[in-house]
Design a protein around this motif. Structure first.
Motif, PDB file in Angstrom:
ATOM      1  N   ARG A 119      -2.054 -35.574  10.862  1.00  0.00           N
ATOM      2  CA  ARG A 119      -1.302 -35.706   9.351  1.00  0.00           C
ATOM      3  C   ARG A 119      -2.698 -35.204   8.501  1.00  0.00           C
ATOM      4  O   ARG A 119      -3.920 -34.987   9.190  1.00  0.00           O
ATOM      5  CB  ARG A 119      -1.222 -37.287   8.979  1.00  0.00           C
ATOM      6  N   PHE A 120      -2.405 -34.377   7.381  1.00  0.00           N
ATOM      7  CA  PHE A 120      -3.578 -33.969   6.693  1.00  0.00           C
ATOM      8  C   PHE A 120      -3.405 -33.872   5.129  1.00  0.00           C
ATOM      9  O   PHE A 120      -2.196 -34.191   4.693  1.00  0.00           O
ATOM     10  CB  PHE A 120      -3.834 -32.444   7.261  1.00  0.00           C
ATOM     11  N   LYS A 121      -4.272 -33.608   4.358  1.00  0.00           N
ATOM     12  CA  LYS A 121      -4.048 -33.327   2.870  1.00  0.00           C
ATOM     13  C   LYS A 121      -3.484 -32.053   2.828  1.00  0.00           C
ATOM     14  O   LYS A 121      -4.101 -30.846   3.286  1.00  0.00           O
ATOM     15  CB  LYS A 121      -5.354 -33.472   2.034  1.00  0.00           C
ATOM     16  N   ALA A 122      -2.388 -31.626   2.312  1.00  0.00           N
ATOM     17  CA  ALA A 122      -1.846 -30.510   2.030  1.00  0.00           C
ATOM     18  C   ALA A 122      -1.818 -29.976   0.363  1.00  0.00           C
ATOM     19  O   ALA A 122      -1.459 -31.029  -0.465  1.00  0.00           O
ATOM     20  CB  ALA A 122      -0.212 -30.399   2.441  1.00  0.00           C
ATOM     21  N   TYR A 123      -1.817 -28.619   0.430  1.00  0.00           N
ATOM     22  CA  TYR A 123      -1.811 -28.102  -1.048  1.00  0.00           C
ATOM     23  C   TYR A 123      -0.787 -27.013  -1.214  1.00  0.00           C
ATOM     24  O   TYR A 123      -0.727 -26.207  -0.097  1.00  0.00           O
ATOM     25  CB  TYR A 123      -3.282 -27.409  -1.126  1.00  0.00           C
ATOM     26  N   ASP A 124      -0.360 -26.890  -2.519  1.00  0.00           N
ATOM     27  CA  ASP A 124       0.698 -25.875  -2.474  1.00  0.00           C
ATOM     28  C   ASP A 124      -0.084 -24.484  -3.266  1.00  0.00           C
ATOM     29  O   ASP A 124      -0.777 -24.976  -4.406  1.00  0.00           O
ATOM     30  CB  ASP A 124       1.637 -26.439  -3.357  1.00  0.00           C
ATOM     31  N   TYR A 125      -0.077 -23.379  -2.723  1.00  0.00           N
ATOM     32  CA  TYR A 125      -0.681 -22.297  -3.477  1.00  0.00           C
ATOM     33  C   TYR A 125       0.554 -21.404  -3.753  1.00  0.00           C
ATOM     34  O   TYR A 125       1.270 -21.115  -3.118  1.00  0.00           O
ATOM     35  CB  TYR A 125      -1.467 -21.409  -2.533  1.00  0.00           C
ATOM     36  N   ASP A 126       0.687 -21.330  -5.394  1.00  0.00           N
ATOM     37  CA  ASP A 126       1.655 -20.561  -5.931  1.00  0.00           C
ATOM     38  C   ASP A 126       1.077 -19.011  -5.969  1.00  0.00           C
ATOM     39  O   ASP A 126       0.096 -18.861  -6.878  1.00  0.00           O
ATOM     40  CB  ASP A 126       1.705 -21.060  -7.298  1.00  0.00           C
ATOM     41  N   VAL A 127       1.450 -18.375  -5.119  1.00  0.00           N
ATOM     42  CA  VAL A 127       0.889 -16.870  -5.043  1.00  0.00           C
ATOM     43  C   VAL A 127       1.042 -15.995  -6.128  1.00  0.00           C
ATOM     44  O   VAL A 127       0.119 -15.233  -6.452  1.00  0.00           O
ATOM     45  CB  VAL A 127       1.458 -16.220  -3.978  1.00  0.00           C
TER      46      VAL A 127
END
Length: 725
Positions: A119-127
């Motif tokens: 499990r991990f900290k996830a981030y969304d990168y809007d290209v």
């Protein structure tokens, strides 16, 4: 003049011999520090959908770079922590790119859960906006980010529940709400599925992105195992509790569900399944209303695949494969779908071979055939109907990368003998070939598929080769050994660099011996054996019956008595070795192994009648009653069905016959083979009055790693071997 030339030749010979003698020998610290391990560059390349480009992380974990396959030229940078807007971290650990390329999920601060899960900290990168932010509003750690085919959504698991991130609206939807630790799991797997089916993701999107199907695990009735954790900053231990089904116990109750994105309704799919059956995999095909649900009976001797309609719930049987013993779950995990049907590996003709099916389940052709095994199914180039795979077609000791075209013509893409593996681009236009042999560290090269032309070398491990060239060691030698009852077994041997055939040497036999495993392979491995050789110990490895790449009968002849033939073969091989090689001292033979290899060490020392003077068993199962359902019952069925087999193959029940000096080693936090197994075996030896040595590692799992642990472990084992041989 003649005398001078002779003197010169003699001096040159002495100088060369002195140079060899002065070379340093391999040492344990360098081995445990990884200085003899090849790097794996080339395995981290990810093909983009166009098949002409791939991505890879930079060395510092700060950027995702896009490259051109043909030239290796950098095309652009898809993500960079230094340029992304509102990015408050410097590096990351992994990533997933959406099918349309508009969003990239990156993650960091990962926590390992079990063998495959984290499990991990996830981030969304809007290209398009070059903006990054946490994937979920709460910021809690997640698992298994899974993009929808249209790239507009991402499903993930958090706290045993499924959530969906909708990028268009920047909103989250909670799909399930009943997830609870040690009770209900949605979208991911329980411990035993993860360990023995090698699956963690149990959710899949329909091709039109209208449905998300998932498996629900109810592990409420599965027995709970508790491990004591000692920690570092407390005077009292804590406990880690999780669900672990021993043989014959209750497994999780599994069910399949389909969530409708538009209506937000969830439908239960009535898949035909025994109450104690398994669902090792679900996968939507390329057809939006076809959800492939794959099932096993508890014995894992019957595999069925159904196509279920996610809207109506109607299920139709498409494929059925039955075996008198068991089916390898690897072939279920690697079953490949395409627009024109699917590929599946079966052992129906006595060897593992590929079969091609129409979408209706009608067999179209047997793709491969012969007295050899396919070892990995890679996939199908739909444009040419060409199938790619890896196989032991040349020898059980080697692996080739092959293809079979639409006309059935087989071509070997790997030209060098040894162990070869390949990863292809999405359109099968290019492939990365990874080759190694007993004398060659891994070489990764990029090729054009159509012509086979090598475009460039990605990794040659030149530094490792240079490091090894400065050491004094003898190359690994392959041979066969024939036991007294006529069974021919594959083997290798590592001798001291200054080997003298007139001397007598002690021998350490190393083995794993588990079902369908192989330790005798023409691949690069360098480490403890070479270190022992520097101390005058010969190491021999023999693959006994039950091991892989020699056809179904050879690997499955151990069925219902796992450990019986395996241990007898090690004993018989040891006796045959002493007769075959005059330089082997039959009075100074040892055996060791890890996990199943540790188990087989105990078995061999118990049935060997003094063949082995010394043995080391690391993290060994000591009675199959203690081990998990999926693995053990695949080969042994349940204790109730096979009481005789369980008694025949129990080191605890055979402990009275144990001979030789034994070193038992285990980590106290082993979630796979529990420390309890070693403790119960040790207690049995105590009550029998048998002396033994024991080494325990605090809070270490099945791999016994961390800090100085590996060096301590191998030093302990080396000392034990040298002191007692």
């Amino acid at each position: 003049m003649k005398h001078s030339r002779t003197t010169l030749l003699l001096m040159m010979t002495l100088t060369t011999a002195l140079a060899v003698a002065q070379k340093p020998t391999p040492n344990l610290k360098d081995y445990t520090d990884g200085k003899y391990s090849p790097t794996s560059k080339g395995s981290d390349l990810r093909s983009l959908p166009d098949g002409e480009h791939y991505t890879a992380m930079d060395k510092l974990g700060t950027a995702i770079v896009r490259y051109e396959y043909r030239t290796g030229r950098v095309v652009d940078t898809l993500f960079n922590t230094r340029t992304a807007r509102e990015c408050d971290f410097k590096n990351f650990e992994g990533y997933e790119i959406s099918p349309n390329g508009h969003h990239i999920i990156v993650w960091r601060e990962s926590d390992e859960i079990y063998r495959h899960s984290q499990r991990f900290k996830a981030y969304d990168y809007d290209v398009r906006r070059k903006l990054i932010k946490p994937l979920n509003e709460s910021g809690r750690k997640i698992m298994l980010p899974t993009f929808s085919p249209d790239g507009r959504m991402c499903a993930y698991v958090a706290d045993n529940n499924i959530w969906i991130k909708k990028f268009d609206y920047d909103t989250e939807v909670q799909v399930t709400r009943d997830g609870a630790t040690n009770r209900i799991i949605n979208g991911s797997t329980d411990w035993v599925y993860e360990e023995e089916f090698a699956m963690t993701r149990m959710m899949t999107w329909s091709a039109d992105s209208r449905f998300l199907a998932f498996v629900r695990f109810d592990e409420s009735e599965v027995p709970e195992y508790s491990m004591q954790i000692y920690g570092e900053k407390t005077y009292y231990p804590s406990y880690y509790k999780y669900k672990y089904p021993n043989t014959g116990d209750r497994n999780s109750t599994v069910s399949v569900h389909a969530y409708n994105i538009e209506t937000k309704d969830t439908k239960t799919i009535p898949v035909p399944l025994d109450t104690d059956g398994y669902i090792p995999r679900i996968e939507f095909t390329t057809v939006p209303d076809q959800l492939a649900v794959m099932t096993f009976n508890r014995h894992q001797s019957l595999f069925s695949m159904y196509f279920a309609n996610p809207a109506s719930g109607v299920c139709k049987l498409i494929l059925k494969d039955e075996n008198t013993r068991y089916i390898n779950p690897e072939w279920v995990r690697t079953l490949r779908f395409n627009k024109n049907g699917f590929l599946y590996v079966s052992e129906r003709d006595g060897y593992a071979h590929i079969y091609q099916y129409a979408p209706t389940g009608v067999e179209q052709r047997q793709v491969t055939r012969g007295n050899w095994d396919v070892t990995r199914l890679i996939g199908l180039d739909e444009a040419t109907n060409t199938v790619y795979f890896e196989a032991a077609d040349e020898s059980p000791l080697r692996r080739s990368v092959c293809r079979v075209d639409a006309k059935g013509v087989k071509t070997n893409l790997s030209k060098l003998p040894g162990t070869n593996a390949a990863t292809f681009s999405k359109n099968y236009a290019y492939y990365v070939l990874r080759h190694s042999s007993a004398t060659t560290p891994t070489i990764a090269t990029l090729h054009e598929t159509k012509s086979g032309k090598e475009l460039r070398t990605l990794q040659d491990n030149a530094q490792l080769r240079e490091r090894l060239a400065k050491l004094s060691y003898a190359p690994k030698e392959f041979f066969t050994v024939r036991t007294a009852d006529g069974v021919e077994l594959n083997a290798w041997m590592v001798k001291p660099a200054d080997f003298n055939a007139k001397k007598k040497y002690p021998v350490l036999m190393t083995q794993y011996s588990g079902p369908n495993s192989q330790s005798v392979l023409d691949r690069f491995e360098f480490g403890w054996e070479e270190c022992l050789a520097a101390h005058g110990v010969i190491t021999v490895c023999v693959d006994g019956r039950g091991t892989g790449a020699r056809g179904e009968e050879f690997r499955k002849c151990t069925y219902l008595k796992m450990g019986d033939l395996e241990s007898k073969d090690q004993v018989a091989a040891a006796k045959a070795l002493a007769k075959q090689f005059p330089f082997i001292d039959a009075s100074r033979m040892a055996i060791w192994g890890w996990s199943f290899g540790g188990y087989n060490t105990l078995m061999s020392m118990s049935v060997g009648e003094g063949t082995f003077k010394v043995g080391i068993a690391v993290a060994p199962p000591t009675d199959w009653h203690y081990y998990n359902t999926i693995y053990t019952e695949r080969y042994m069925r349940t204790p109730k069905e096979n009481a005789e087999g369980y008694a025949l193959t129990s080191p605890i029940k055979l402990a009275e016959k144990l001979t030789g000096k034994l070193l038992l080693i285990h980590g106290t936090a082993d979630d796979n083979v529990h420390f309890m197994q070693t403790m119960d075996y040790a207690e049995t030896l105590v009550q029998l009055g048998k002396q033994f040595d024991m080494q325990v590692y605090k809070d270490r799992n099945h791999f016994i790693m961390g800090g100085n642990t590996r060096l301590h472990l191998y030093t302990r084992m080396t000392d034990f071997i040298l002191e007692n041989l």
